[in-house]
Design a protein around this motif. Structure first.
Motif, PDB file in Angstrom:
ATOM      1  N   ASP A  36       0.825  -1.207   0.000  1.00  0.00           N
ATOM      2  CA  ASP A  36       0.000   0.000   0.000  1.00  0.00           C
ATOM      3  C   ASP A  36       0.857   1.254   0.000  1.00  0.00           C
ATOM      4  O   ASP A  36       0.588   2.211  -0.712  1.00  0.00           O
ATOM      5  CB  ASP A  36      -0.918   0.027   1.223  1.00  0.00           C
ATOM      6  CG  ASP A  36      -2.016  -1.011   1.151  1.00  0.00           C
ATOM      7  OD1 ASP A  36      -2.323  -1.471   0.039  1.00  0.00           O
ATOM      8  OD2 ASP A  36      -2.571  -1.348   2.206  1.00  0.00           O
ATOM      9  N   THR A  95       2.426   1.817  -3.456  1.00  0.00           N
ATOM     10  CA  THR A  95       1.522   1.989  -4.590  1.00  0.00           C
ATOM     11  C   THR A  95       0.502   3.109  -4.389  1.00  0.00           C
ATOM     12  O   THR A  95      -0.310   3.357  -5.272  1.00  0.00           O
ATOM     13  CB  THR A  95       0.769   0.678  -4.884  1.00  0.00           C
ATOM     14  OG1 THR A  95      -0.009   0.321  -3.742  1.00  0.00           O
ATOM     15  CG2 THR A  95       1.724  -0.432  -5.256  1.00  0.00           C
ATOM     16  N   THR A 136      -1.292   5.293  -7.146  1.00  0.00           N
ATOM     17  CA  THR A 136      -1.018   4.732  -8.471  1.00  0.00           C
ATOM     18  C   THR A 136      -2.063   3.667  -8.802  1.00  0.00           C
ATOM     19  O   THR A 136      -2.848   3.255  -7.944  1.00  0.00           O
ATOM     20  CB  THR A 136       0.381   4.070  -8.529  1.00  0.00           C
ATOM     21  OG1 THR A 136       0.342   2.859  -7.765  1.00  0.00           O
ATOM     22  CG2 THR A 136       1.470   4.996  -7.998  1.00  0.00           C
ATOM     23  N   ARG A 137      -2.054   3.174 -10.038  1.00  0.00           N
ATOM     24  CA  ARG A 137      -2.967   2.105 -10.444  1.00  0.00           C
ATOM     25  C   ARG A 137      -2.707   0.818  -9.660  1.00  0.00           C
ATOM     26  O   ARG A 137      -3.584  -0.021  -9.499  1.00  0.00           O
ATOM     27  CB  ARG A 137      -2.804   1.842 -11.940  1.00  0.00           C
ATOM     28  CG  ARG A 137      -3.301   2.986 -12.778  1.00  0.00           C
ATOM     29  CD  ARG A 137      -3.075   2.725 -14.236  1.00  0.00           C
ATOM     30  NE  ARG A 137      -3.811   1.520 -14.618  1.00  0.00           N
ATOM     31  CZ  ARG A 137      -3.911   1.091 -15.852  1.00  0.00           C
ATOM     32  NH1 ARG A 137      -3.348   1.742 -16.842  1.00  0.00           N
ATOM     33  NH2 ARG A 137      -4.585  -0.008 -16.125  1.00  0.00           N
ATOM     34  N   GLY A 138      -1.482   0.646  -9.171  1.00  0.00           N
ATOM     35  CA  GLY A 138      -1.138  -0.541  -8.421  1.00  0.00           C
ATOM     36  C   GLY A 138      -1.962  -0.717  -7.158  1.00  0.00           C
ATOM     37  O   GLY A 138      -2.131  -1.827  -6.653  1.00  0.00           O
ATOM     38  N   ARG A 148      -4.997  -0.665  -6.848  1.00  0.00           N
ATOM     39  CA  ARG A 148      -6.211  -1.456  -7.141  1.00  0.00           C
ATOM     40  C   ARG A 148      -6.029  -2.926  -6.729  1.00  0.00           C
ATOM     41  O   ARG A 148      -6.981  -3.666  -6.606  1.00  0.00           O
ATOM     42  CB  ARG A 148      -6.537  -1.403  -8.617  1.00  0.00           C
ATOM     43  CG  ARG A 148      -6.914  -0.030  -9.100  1.00  0.00           C
ATOM     44  CD  ARG A 148      -7.195  -0.041 -10.588  1.00  0.00           C
ATOM     45  NE  ARG A 148      -7.340   1.320 -11.067  1.00  0.00           N
ATOM     46  CZ  ARG A 148      -7.335   1.629 -12.335  1.00  0.00           C
ATOM     47  NH1 ARG A 148      -7.185   0.701 -13.262  1.00  0.00           N
ATOM     48  NH2 ARG A 148      -7.486   2.880 -12.697  1.00  0.00           N
ATOM     49  N   TYR A 149      -4.798  -3.336  -6.546  1.00  0.00           N
ATOM     50  CA  TYR A 149      -4.502  -4.743  -6.252  1.00  0.00           C
ATOM     51  C   TYR A 149      -4.149  -4.994  -4.797  1.00  0.00           C
ATOM     52  O   TYR A 149      -3.829  -6.098  -4.423  1.00  0.00           O
ATOM     53  CB  TYR A 149      -3.357  -5.218  -7.162  1.00  0.00           C
ATOM     54  CG  TYR A 149      -3.695  -5.031  -8.621  1.00  0.00           C
ATOM     55  CD1 TYR A 149      -4.533  -5.934  -9.255  1.00  0.00           C
ATOM     56  CD2 TYR A 149      -3.241  -3.942  -9.329  1.00  0.00           C
ATOM     57  CE1 TYR A 149      -4.881  -5.774 -10.583  1.00  0.00           C
ATOM     58  CE2 TYR A 149      -3.569  -3.755 -10.662  1.00  0.00           C
ATOM     59  CZ  TYR A 149      -4.399  -4.677 -11.279  1.00  0.00           C
ATOM     60  OH  TYR A 149      -4.750  -4.504 -12.577  1.00  0.00           O
TER      61      TYR A 149
END
Length: 146
Positions: A134, A137, A140-142, A144-145
């Motif tokens: 967390d 990321t 960022t789009r990361g 989302r995962y």
């Protein structure tokens, strides 16, 4: 953070190592000693070994044994020997990565679990998993995962 072949449960070092059918299986007892350890009940060892036979074969000379020759050849390249093919294979998912401080030490815990599995007569497969941070990321789009 570990997975045991379906139908088995192992306990040790204060953590549960469990498979998806664990709720229907009896719990194993902890072995003695200051660090605890892992002890599998006989019916659990049989169940895990039966699952492992699908990968490496059941008994020398049978059709399944012959069919799984290529799999055993691959495993010999990662230090399996003849005795290992008769042991229950236990997969250990380890979320170690040096990309986050939260997971940087987990390789050491994975090694302890592998050691305990092998002390009790199993053969361990350890493998990595994707890790998302967390903190790294955020924004960022990361994210989302995570």
């Amino acid at each position: 953070w570990a997975f045991v072949s379906p139908g088995a449960s192992l306990r040790g070092h204060g953590s549960q190592v469990a498979g998806p059918i664990n709720a229907r299986r009896p719990r194993s007892r902890r072995s003695g000693g200051p660090k605890g350890g892992i002890r599998m009940a006989a019916e659990e060892t049989d169940s895990v070994r039966a699952t492992s036979a699908g990968l490496v074969g059941d008994q020398p000379g049978t059709d399944l044994w012959i069919k799984r020759t290529a799999a055993r050849a691959m495993l010999r390249a990662v230090d399996f020997d003849d005795a290992d093919f008769g042991k229950p294979i236990v997969s250990v998912a380890c979320t170690h990565t040096n990309a986050t401080p939260c997971n940087a030490h987990l390789d050491k815990l994975g090694a302890v679990i592998v050691e305990e599995i092998e002390k009790t007569g199993g053969k361990a497969f350890i493998y990595g998993t994707p890790v998302i941070s967390d903190g790294e990321t955020m924004g960022t789009r990361g994210m989302r995962y995570s």
